[in-house]
Design a protein around this motif. Structure first.
Motif, PDB file in Angstrom:
ATOM      1  N   ALA A 343       0.814  -1.213   0.000  1.00 37.11           N
ATOM      2  CA  ALA A 343       0.000   0.000   0.000  1.00 37.11           C
ATOM      3  C   ALA A 343       0.852   1.269   0.000  1.00 37.11           C
ATOM      4  N   THR A 344       1.967   1.274   0.743  1.00 37.66           N
ATOM      5  CA  THR A 344       2.773   2.500   0.891  1.00 37.66           C
ATOM      6  C   THR A 344       3.877   2.619  -0.150  1.00 37.66           C
ATOM      7  N   GLY A 345       4.321   1.473  -0.687  1.00 39.49           N
ATOM      8  CA  GLY A 345       5.418   1.497  -1.644  1.00 39.49           C
ATOM      9  C   GLY A 345       6.776   1.723  -0.995  1.00 39.49           C
ATOM     10  N   LEU A 346       6.828   1.658   0.333  1.00 40.41           N
ATOM     11  CA  LEU A 346       8.090   1.876   1.043  1.00 40.41           C
ATOM     12  C   LEU A 346       9.048   0.709   0.835  1.00 40.41           C
ATOM     13  N   GLU A 347      10.323   1.040   0.667  1.00 47.25           N
ATOM     14  CA  GLU A 347      11.367   0.012   0.562  1.00 47.25           C
ATOM     15  C   GLU A 347      11.405  -0.797   1.860  1.00 47.25           C
ATOM     16  N   ASP A 348      11.742  -2.075   1.765  1.00 47.17           N
ATOM     17  CA  ASP A 348      11.584  -3.007   2.882  1.00 47.17           C
ATOM     18  C   ASP A 348      12.277  -2.540   4.156  1.00 47.17           C
ATOM     19  N   ARG A 349      13.545  -2.160   4.049  1.00 47.63           N
ATOM     20  CA  ARG A 349      14.285  -1.753   5.253  1.00 47.63           C
ATOM     21  C   ARG A 349      13.699  -0.484   5.859  1.00 47.63           C
ATOM     22  N   GLU A 350      13.302   0.464   4.978  1.00 47.96           N
ATOM     23  CA  GLU A 350      12.703   1.716   5.443  1.00 47.96           C
ATOM     24  C   GLU A 350      11.383   1.438   6.153  1.00 47.96           C
ATOM     25  N   LEU A 351      10.596   0.513   5.590  1.00 45.84           N
ATOM     26  CA  LEU A 351       9.297   0.178   6.193  1.00 45.84           C
ATOM     27  C   LEU A 351       9.476  -0.466   7.561  1.00 45.84           C
ATOM     28  N   ARG A 352      10.432  -1.352   7.687  1.00 47.07           N
ATOM     29  CA  ARG A 352      10.647  -2.029   8.970  1.00 47.07           C
ATOM     30  C   ARG A 352      11.070  -1.025  10.049  1.00 47.07           C
ATOM     31  N   ARG A 353      11.936  -0.075   9.685  1.00 42.12           N
ATOM     32  CA  ARG A 353      12.325   0.965  10.650  1.00 42.12           C
ATOM     33  C   ARG A 353      11.131   1.823  11.045  1.00 42.12           C
ATOM     34  N   THR A 354      10.283   2.120  10.045  1.00 43.82           N
ATOM     35  CA  THR A 354       9.103   2.960  10.303  1.00 43.82           C
ATOM     36  C   THR A 354       8.129   2.257  11.243  1.00 43.82           C
ATOM     37  N   LEU A 355       7.849   0.992  10.971  1.00 48.32           N
ATOM     38  CA  LEU A 355       6.932   0.230  11.830  1.00 48.32           C
ATOM     39  C   LEU A 355       7.507   0.029  13.223  1.00 48.32           C
ATOM     40  N   GLN A 356       8.820  -0.145  13.289  1.00 49.60           N
ATOM     41  CA  GLN A 356       9.484  -0.296  14.584  1.00 49.60           C
ATOM     42  C   GLN A 356       9.283   0.954  15.432  1.00 49.60           C
ATOM     43  N   SER A 357       9.359   2.139  14.804  1.00 44.72           N
ATOM     44  CA  SER A 357       9.189   3.393  15.550  1.00 44.72           C
ATOM     45  C   SER A 357       7.756   3.563  16.046  1.00 44.72           C
ATOM     46  N   LEU A 358       6.784   3.007  15.315  1.00 45.16           N
ATOM     47  CA  LEU A 358       5.369   3.180  15.672  1.00 45.16           C
ATOM     48  C   LEU A 358       4.865   2.111  16.639  1.00 45.16           C
ATOM     49  N   ALA A 359       5.503   0.935  16.610  1.00 42.25           N
ATOM     50  CA  ALA A 359       4.981  -0.186  17.409  1.00 42.25           C
ATOM     51  C   ALA A 359       5.935  -0.662  18.497  1.00 42.25           C
ATOM     52  N   CYS A 360       7.199  -0.244  18.452  1.00 38.15           N
ATOM     53  CA  CYS A 360       8.176  -0.763  19.411  1.00 38.15           C
ATOM     54  C   CYS A 360       8.890   0.345  20.181  1.00 38.15           C
ATOM     55  N   GLY A 361       8.571   1.609  19.887  1.00 35.59           N
ATOM     56  CA  GLY A 361       9.236   2.719  20.550  1.00 35.59           C
ATOM     57  C   GLY A 361       8.541   3.134  21.837  1.00 35.59           C
ATOM     58  N   ARG A 362       8.778   4.373  22.252  1.00 34.82           N
ATOM     59  CA  ARG A 362       8.172   4.851  23.501  1.00 34.82           C
ATOM     60  C   ARG A 362       6.692   5.170  23.329  1.00 34.82           C
ATOM     61  N   ALA A 363       6.340   5.768  22.171  1.00 30.75           N
ATOM     62  CA  ALA A 363       4.938   6.101  21.915  1.00 30.75           C
ATOM     63  C   ALA A 363       4.380   5.059  20.950  1.00 30.75           C
ATOM     64  N   ARG A 364       3.764   4.016  21.492  1.00 36.43           N
ATOM     65  CA  ARG A 364       3.330   2.875  20.666  1.00 36.43           C
ATOM     66  C   ARG A 364       1.879   3.062  20.231  1.00 36.43           C
ATOM     67  N   VAL A 365       1.711   3.758  19.111  1.00 32.46           N
ATOM     68  CA  VAL A 365       0.357   3.993  18.588  1.00 32.46           C
ATOM     69  C   VAL A 365      -0.141   2.786  17.811  1.00 32.46           C
ATOM     70  N   LEU A 366       0.761   1.853  17.491  1.00 32.76           N
ATOM     71  CA  LEU A 366       0.393   0.586  16.871  1.00 32.76           C
ATOM     72  C   LEU A 366       0.798  -0.565  17.782  1.00 32.76           C
ATOM     73  N   ILE A 367       0.109  -1.669  17.629  1.00 36.90           N
ATOM     74  CA  ILE A 367       0.446  -2.892  18.375  1.00 36.90           C
ATOM     75  C   ILE A 367       0.953  -3.924  17.378  1.00 36.90           C
ATOM     76  N   LYS A 368       2.084  -4.549  17.694  1.00 33.91           N
ATOM     77  CA  LYS A 368       2.670  -5.570  16.815  1.00 33.91           C
ATOM     78  C   LYS A 368       2.389  -6.958  17.376  1.00 33.91           C
TER      79      LYS A 368
END
Length: 409
Positions: A343-368
């Motif tokens: 859906a986003t067209g993000l390159e694999d490594r970039e996408l994994r870093r992005t999801l990590q920031s949203l689901a594994c960081g301090r402000a977890r607005v997503l759940i993994k």
């Protein structure tokens, strides 16, 4: 040679002790006669050391050992000390050894200087030069004549600093400029500069120290930011005049490629409303600047999203890549890694870093699911409807990729 000299010195000491009285009385009274010890030195010099083959092999052997030590090998320093003492006693240290030694030193450190400039960064380069100078001083203390020190250090400094100083300084200036430009770009684009006046004051000082060639591009960056502000005022008027609808407020910084750090364009899939905004800006800008080419740098994009959770409303300050992921959850409750990638067209490594920031960081607005600090194939992501935070405005930092900057001298 060492054994030969030690045997000679021992035997001459024995002879001198036997004829000590004669040496101190009769020889002492006749100025034309040499002492027994001096006579022994002259005989050794005449019959052994003046033989060119013997002398060359001895000097070349000493120089070879010193070069090995300079290259990090362990050598017998006592052996060199004894041989150089022999040359001093024979009064041929300077003529037979020192001149050749200084020539070899010049050759060795000329090569070392070239390697330093090519391979080491500035702090490491200067630290290495300091160590080399200390090693040479230690060499003088261990086995060289004290009279050699001044000439030796002068050669080392000339080759490591004098001959290559301009290259070292240029390299340092290039490194500093690249990092300063990169940090300045980040401050200007993210609005993190404490004071524009302070930034310009710093620029003025750099201009005095490094010249206009150094600061021209940095001044160009400030000019781009000022022109961008004017362009945004004109864009707002244009959209009002054209009655272009939209509930997204757009801010664009127009960067002159030659002034700014190099950014690699990244292809992404924007939502239709964002694509329309881009197209509107493109039409507006090119109508005023025909012939110019626009290239969108998605990696520099930032957004402010209004989000509604069960615990209350929040404003999320996020990157454009994070925005693309979060907007998907307006259309569904959960998505797999592969679905988000499509859906986003993000390159694999970039996408994994992005999801990590949203689901594994301090402000977890997503759940993994499953839980874990890394994003793996097969992971699924859910909107964290129970998300809570003490702040209303929350900045979600992107996971930084390790960066390496390359420079050529």
């Amino acid at each position: 040679m060492d054994k030969c000299w030690q045997d000679h010195a021992r035997q001459m000491s024995m002879i001198r002790n036997i004829f000590l009285f004669l040496d101190r009385t009769y020889v002492f009274q006749i100025s034309m006669l040499s002492s027994i010890w001096d006579m022994g030195l002259e005989l050794f010099k005449s019959y052994i050391i003046r033989d060119q083959n013997v002398q060359s092999r001895t000097i070349d052997g000493i120089l070879l050992l010193i070069e090995k030590e300079r290259n990090g090998e362990m050598i017998d320093r006592c052996l060199i000390q004894r041989l150089l003492s022999m040359l001093s006693d024979l009064q041929i240290y300077q003529v037979s050894f020192e001149n050749k030694f200084l020539e070899e030193t010049n050759r060795f450190y000329a090569a070392e200087g070239r390697k330093l400039v090519q391979k080491k960064e500035i702090p490491g380069c200067l630290y290495h030069i300091k160590n080399l100078l200390e090693e040479e001083v230690d060499r003088v203390r261990a086995y060289l004549s004290l009279n050699t020190q001044k000439l030796l250090i002068a050669i080392v400094e000339k080759q490591l600093l004098g001959e290559h100083l301009s290259a070292v300084l240029q390299k340092g200036k290039d490194v500093f400029e690249a990092f300063y430009k990169k940090d300045l770009a980040r401050r200007l684009l993210l609005g993190k500069s404490a004071s524009v006046d302070a930034e310009k004051s710093m620029l003025s000082k750099l201009k005095q120290e490094c010249g206009t060639a150094f600061t021209n591009k940095l001044q160009g960056m400030f000019k781009d930011m000022e022109l961008s502000k004017d362009t945004m005022i004109q864009l707002k008027q244009y959209m009002q005049n054209q009655n272009i609808p939209g509930n997204i407020e757009l801010t664009v910084n127009i960067l002159t490629t030659s002034f700014w750090p190099t950014y690699i364009p990244k292809e992404i899939h924007l939502p239709p409303e964002m694509e329309r905004l881009q197209e509107n800006f493109k039409n507006f800008y090119l109508s005023k600047h025909s012939g110019r080419k626009l290239q969108w740098q998605s990696s520099l994009g930032h957004c402010v999203l209004k989000a509604e959770f069960k615990k209350g409303k929040k404003e999320l300050q996020v990157t454009l890549f994070q925005t693309l992921v979060l907007l998907m959850f307006n259309e569904g409750d959960h998505f797999s890694l592969e679905e988000i990638k499509m859906a986003t067209g993000l390159e694999d490594r970039e996408l994994r870093r992005t999801l990590q920031s949203l689901a594994c960081g301090r402000a977890r607005v997503l759940i993994k699911n499953p839980k874990g600090k890394d994003v793996e194939d097969g992971d699924r992501f859910f909107c964290n409807e129970e998300f809570k935070h003490k702040l209303f405005k929350i900045k979600i930092n992107q996971i930084q990729e390790k960066e390496t900057v390359f420079f050529s001298s």
